[in-house]
Structure formats: C-alpha cells, structure tokens
Write an enzyme that holds these catalytic residues in place. Structure first.
Site, PDB file in Angstrom:
ATOM      1  CE  LYS A   1       8.053  10.085 -20.706  1.00 45.36           C
ATOM      2  NZ  LYS A   1       7.884   8.879 -21.390  1.00 45.36           N
TER       3      LYS A   1
ATOM      4  CG  ASP B   1      10.232   6.008 -17.315  1.00 47.32           C
ATOM      5  OD1 ASP B   1       9.643   5.437 -15.947  1.00 47.32           O
ATOM      6  OD2 ASP B   1      10.013   5.534 -18.442  1.00 47.32           O
TER       7      ASP B   1
ATOM      8  CE  LYS C   1      11.576   2.853 -18.500  1.00 49.69           C
ATOM      9  NZ  LYS C   1      10.698   2.217 -19.528  1.00 49.69           N
TER      10      LYS C   1
ATOM     11  CG  ASP D   1      11.143   9.151 -20.387  1.00 48.56           C
ATOM     12  OD1 ASP D   1      10.992   8.893 -21.527  1.00 48.56           O
ATOM     13  OD2 ASP D   1      10.490   8.413 -19.392  1.00 48.56           O
TER      14      ASP D   1
ATOM     15  CG  ASP E   1       7.873   1.635 -17.731  1.00 53.19           C
ATOM     16  OD1 ASP E   1       8.434   2.741 -17.672  1.00 53.19           O
ATOM     17  OD2 ASP E   1       8.487   0.751 -18.437  1.00 53.19           O
TER      18      ASP E   1
ATOM     19  CD  GLU F   1       6.958   7.485 -17.682  1.00 53.79           C
ATOM     20  OE1 GLU F   1       6.634   6.094 -18.023  1.00 53.79           O
ATOM     21  OE2 GLU F   1       7.666   7.844 -18.321  1.00 53.79           O
TER      22      GLU F   1
ATOM     23  NE  ARG G   1       0.942   5.836 -22.317  1.00 51.81           N
ATOM     24  CZ  ARG G   1       0.863   4.670 -22.998  1.00 51.81           C
ATOM     25  NH1 ARG G   1      -0.141   3.851 -23.189  1.00 51.81           N
ATOM     26  NH2 ARG G   1       2.171   3.991 -23.416  1.00 51.81           N
TER      27      ARG G   1
HETATM   28  N1  BES Z   1      10.082   6.240 -21.588  1.00 51.82           N
HETATM   29  C1  BES Z   1       9.454   5.146 -21.815  1.00 51.82           C
HETATM   30  C2  BES Z   1       9.847   4.868 -23.479  1.00 51.82           C
HETATM   31  C3  BES Z   1      11.019   4.865 -23.861  1.00 51.82           C
HETATM   32  C4  BES Z   1      11.422   3.561 -24.216  1.00 51.82           C
HETATM   33  C5  BES Z   1      11.762   5.907 -24.236  1.00 51.82           C
HETATM   34  C6  BES Z   1      12.672   3.434 -24.669  1.00 51.82           C
HETATM   35  C7  BES Z   1      12.956   5.812 -25.014  1.00 51.82           C
HETATM   36  C8  BES Z   1      13.398   4.535 -24.997  1.00 51.82           C
HETATM   37  C9  BES Z   1       7.981   5.174 -21.534  1.00 51.82           C
HETATM   38  O1  BES Z   1       7.671   5.897 -20.376  1.00 51.82           O
HETATM   39  C10 BES Z   1       7.657   3.910 -21.331  1.00 51.82           C
HETATM   40  O2  BES Z   1       7.982   3.118 -20.286  1.00 51.82           O
HETATM   41  N2  BES Z   1       6.788   3.270 -22.248  1.00 51.82           N
HETATM   42  C11 BES Z   1       6.446   1.754 -22.094  1.00 51.82           C
HETATM   43  C12 BES Z   1       4.759   1.830 -22.360  1.00 51.82           C
HETATM   44  C13 BES Z   1       4.074   0.514 -21.905  1.00 51.82           C
HETATM   45  C14 BES Z   1       4.500   0.162 -20.441  1.00 51.82           C
HETATM   46  C15 BES Z   1       2.795   0.478 -22.287  1.00 51.82           C
HETATM   47  C16 BES Z   1       7.048   1.075 -23.202  1.00 51.82           C
HETATM   48  O3  BES Z   1       7.274   1.575 -24.390  1.00 51.82           O
HETATM   49  O4  BES Z   1       7.285   0.037 -22.922  1.00 51.82           O
HETATM   50 ZN    ZN Z   2       8.941   7.285 -19.880  1.00 51.72          ZN
HETATM   51 MN    MN Z   3       7.947   4.515 -18.728  1.00 48.00          MN
END
Ligand code: BES
Ligand code: ZN
Ligand code: MN
Length: 500
Positions: free
Chosen positions: A266, A271, A278, A289, A348, A350, A352
């Site tokens: 990824k 992000d 966020k 990210d 968010d 994204e 996946r």
């Molecule tokens: N890049 C983030 C996950 C992340 C969070 C990586 C903190 C490193 C540190 C990912 O894209 C994300 O935002 N995931 C969301 C998914 C949710 C919206 C289903 C999350 O983990 O909140």
């Molecule tokens: Zn992300």
């Molecule tokens: Mn995200």
C-alpha cells in the site's frame, strides 16, 4: 548534518586507532586479544570496574581515557551480558550490540574506532556491523541549523574498523548482511520523507532507480490503469492533483520456470481520509501511509543487491487520498479490476481499495507461488497489538507459520489474527458486492476479509503494519521515525525458505 560512516575490517594484529573497543561478558574479565590490550595499560580491571559500576551487562561501558601505554584516545570495555543469554547469542542480540556501540561512539564524537572481535564468527561480526549501520541512520536532511548534540563538533566522518580472526569470511558476511540493511534504510527514508516531496510520481522514480541493480521496473500511468479496469485504485486518487502510479518490479534470480514470490504494498503517499476527512491531530503521521510500499521497494533493493537466487515480484500502488471537487465520495459504487463492485461507505478506508486492484493484478499476471501484502491499513491493529507486532492474516497455515518464524528470527515480529465467514458477512453491502468498511468492531479483521476477496485462492498473507511502520519507540537499532519494518522480515523468509 549527515555524517559519513564507513565500516571496515582488519586483522587482529593490524594497527588500531581512535577509540579502542573490547568486549567482556557479564561477571568476567577481559580475555584473548582484549586481555593483551588491557595488560598493556597496567590498570587493575577488578578495581576499575568496581569504581565504574561495570558488571558486564549488555549495554554497559567502562571508559578509560587516554589509556596508559595504548595508542588510543580511549579504551571502551563493553558488556555483552551473560555468555549464554539470548542477547549475547541471537542475531538481533548481536545487532543490538552493534547499535549500542554506535550510540556510544556518537556520544563520544568519535572519528575513528577499532573494535576487537577475536573469537567472533563471521556471521556474528556481520550482525554487529548491521547494528552499527542501522543505529547510525538519522533523517536530518531538512535541518539547516546545528543541533545541540553537534555543538562540540560532530566529525564529518566516522570510520569503524572491526578487527577479526578471518577477514575474507567477515567481509563476505558483512556484504551480504548490508544488503538487507540498505533495503531497510531505503524503506525508512521513504517513510520519513515529507508528503510534499514524495508524491506518487517521485516515489515511482525512486523505485525505477532499482533498474541500476538489475531489477526490471515498469511504471504504469492512470491511462494504463484505466485500461486494466482498476476502478478501485483510481477512485482513491481522484481527489488529488497528483496522478496515481502502479510500479511493478521484477527480479529474475531463480530458475526460469519457477513461479515468482510476490510482494504487494500500500503506497498512500498521504492519507487525509478524503471526504471522510480525518481529525487534525497527528494527521501529519499519514505521510507514512506508504510504509507498505516502502517495505516492498526496500526489499527489492535488498534482493537485487545480494543477488537472491529466487524470482521475486514487487508491486506497489501509489496514490494520494485528498478531498476535492473531483474526490470519490461515500455512496460511490466502484468496479474493481476483478469485476467485483464495491460500495464506498468511508473514503478513509482507502488502502484496501488500492490493494484490491494491486492484488488482483499481481495474481492474474504472475500466478505467484504466494502473495504477501504489507499495508498501514487500520488504526484498529494499533489498538489490538500496539507497535511490537504487526498483524498477520492469512489463508495458508504454512505461510503464516513461516512468517511467524521469520519474524522471531529477524525481530520484526508478526502475530496471527483470526479470519472467517462471520467477519466476511460484516462487509456485505445493500447495493454492491461488498462495502469498504465493516465498522469499528474487528476493524483489522474485516479489512483483511475485504482483501481476501481479491486474492483468488493464491496462498496469501496480509501484514497490517499500521503500528510497526513508523513512530515506534526508539530502540538499540533505530532512532528514526520510520522503522523500515518488513524488509528484514521478508528477506529472512526468502533466504530461509525459498532460496537454494
Ligand atoms: N492509513 C489509515 C490507517 C492508519 C491509522 C495507519 C493510524 C497508521 C496509523 C487507514 O487508511 C485508515 O484510515 N483506516 C481507517 C479505516 C476505517 C475508516 C474503516 C481506520 O483505521 O480508522
Ligand atoms: Zn490509509
Ligand atoms: Mn485512511
């Protein structure tokens, strides 16, 4: 200011310079070549170690300034812990020993050091060298002023000479181990770079550079991705003025007919969350990210540098997730390259979406022996495992076991999490084949279930490195924000299980 580091080897009898380093196990006195040197000082070891509270524990140092009768600025006696203890024996323990020494050399503003390593075999010397290099790395290229640490004048260069029993064997082992280290450092550097400097295009150019090492690198543009039908990956990039890239890196080091091992990363260069934006707090961390893509790129560098005897493919999906008039929205339904449709419920989630197309493409084009993807995928994995272990999800018990073992050996540890139909149900959509988020509960698992729908029964493992990739607590071998997690782990897996 970045200091030049050079690590050399020499015979035990060669002349030493600068800081002289000898090792002593816990509760012991200098022996072998260390004893010969110590004797020259005419000092009483028992008395000095008592005065200096030195018992020989790993990390302890007894420092003798301008040691009598020795041609050295200082003599460091370093502890190695109990002779039969894990830190003294294991690969990561030896690396820590190198890291700990580097910390002391930096603090001493050393320009030259000579480390006496008699009786240490070549592989162990290489691990110490790796630790020295890993600990030396820092990311300060954007600092224009001297730091408090530099005030007494950090020398421009540091030369560490390792005095060993058998120089040719040590040189060979060090060169091999440094290939892994350089891959890790590339991954760290990519993670550390700010997002204005490192966009998808810039990242792709760095990957393209690996062609100098014999890697075949193809960089696919949005037009080409469109033709392939990558509606899922491309949707994420829509809100950014910076175009997406998919980079395909191939190393042909094995037999022609052998199916390759595939690694997929990824690479969200930043992000914001997109329209499902966020909160501001620590959003700057989202420059990291692309940690999965960084690990895959670093691994390809390692593999090519040490000319691994295996066929390896690295695929990274590079996009920026931004909110904008063109951005994709919650409610959008995307058609992925696999033909499966995805309802976006959260922009968010994204990563996946990027991996869905990258994974499908990889298995479709390369028919790999296995596919392992790395991604800073969910905050939930941080909640579950913290930063010590990455989350491991797999459809294959052997692959999962091999990854666990490689993690323990490399000290880039992974912990297997469950998967199953009940979790898969949580991403069913009212309107499309699936939705891109299953909500808060089991957030890392439902993300893995989503990815599994794009692997088409190929043996596969997903490493959720959201906790391990960056901002991990400083340790003996890393003081930088980016961890470079994954390179050492996957290099170990390839070495131990897939090369002959
Ligand atoms: N890049 C983030 C996950 C992340 C969070 C990586 C903190 C490193 C540190 C990912 O894209 C994300 O935002 N995931 C969301 C998914 C949710 C919206 C289903 C999350 O983990 O909140
Ligand atoms: Zn992300
Ligand atoms: Mn995200």
């Amino acid at each position: 200011m970045t200091q030049e580091l050079s690590i050399k080897t020499a015979s035990l009898s060669a002349k030493s310079a600068g800081i002289l380093v000898i090792y002593v196990p816990e509760g012991a006195e200098p022996s072998g070549a260390g004893l010969d040197l110590w004797k020259k000082t005419g000092l009483d070891f028992a008395k000095l170690s008592k005065a200096g509270n030195f018992t020989g524990k790993q990390g302890q140092v007894l420092s003798v300034l301008a040691p009598p009768n020795l041609d050295a600025d200082r003599l460091f006696v370093l502890g190695t812990g109990k002779a039969d203890s894990a830190p003294a024996q294991t690969q990561s323990g030896l690396r820590d020993r190198g890291g700990s020494l580097m910390a002391k050399l930096l603090a001493a503003k050393a320009e030259k050091a000579s480390v006496i390593l008699d009786g240490v075999d070549a592989e162990d010397v290489a691990d110490i060298a790796a630790g020295l290099r890993l600990r030396h790395y820092r990311f300060d290229k954007y600092k224009t002023k001297k730091q408090p640490d530099d005030e007494n004048g950090t020398p421009d260069s540091l030369t560490v000479t390792l005095h060993v029993d058998a120089k040719p064997a040590a040189d060979k082992a060090i060169a091999d181990r440094m290939a892994t280290v350089e891959g890790t450092l590339l991954a760290r550097e990519l993670v550390n770079e700010p997002p204005n400097v490192l966009g998808p295009v810039e990242f792709a150019e760095i990957a393209r550079d690996l062609s100098k090492l014999g890697v075949d690198v193809d960089v696919l543009t949005p037009e080409e991705l469109e033709k392939l039908g990558m509606g899922s990956l491309l949707a994420v990039a829509k809100g950014s003025v910076r175009p997406a890239r998919l980079v395909v890196m191939q190393w042909h080091g094995g037999r022609k007919k052998d199916a390759p091992l595939a690694f997929v990363g990824k690479g969200v260069v930043f992000d914001t969350g997109g329209i499902s934006i966020k909160p501001a707090g620590t959003m700057e961390d989202m420059k990291g990210d692309m940690g999965g893509a960084a690990a895959v790129t670093g691994l390809m560098k390692t593999i090519a540098t040490r000319k691994a005897k295996a066929n390896i493919v690295g695929v990274i999906g590079l996009v920026e997730n931004m909110p904008d008039g063109n951005a994709y929205r919650p409610g959008d339904i995307l058609t992925s390259m696999s033909g499966q449709t995805i309802e976006v419920v959260n922009t968010d989630a994204e990563g996946r979406l990027v991996l869905a197309d990258a994974l499908w493409y990889t298995q479709d084009r390369f028919k790999p022996k296995f596919m392992i993807n790395l991604a800073t995928l969910t905050g939930a994995v941080l909640v579950g495992l913290g930063q010590e272990y990455a989350g491991l999800f797999s459809n294959n018990d052997d692959l999962a076991k091999n990854l666990y073992d490689a993690g323990m050996a490399s000290n880039e540890k992974v912990w297997r999490m469950p998967m199953g139909p009940a979790y898969d149900k949580m991403i069913e959509s009212r309107f499309a084949d699936m939705k891109n988020s299953g909500g808060r509960y089991g957030g890392s698992i439902t993300a893995a279930q989503f990815l599994q729908r794009f692997v088409n029964d190929v043996p596969w493992a997903h490493l959720d490195i959201a906790g391990a990739a960056f901002s991990t607590p400083a340790n003996e071998v890393n003081v930088s924000w980016g961890a470079g997690f994954g390179v050492g782990l996957l290099d170990k897996l390839v070495r131990d299980k897939y090369e002959d």
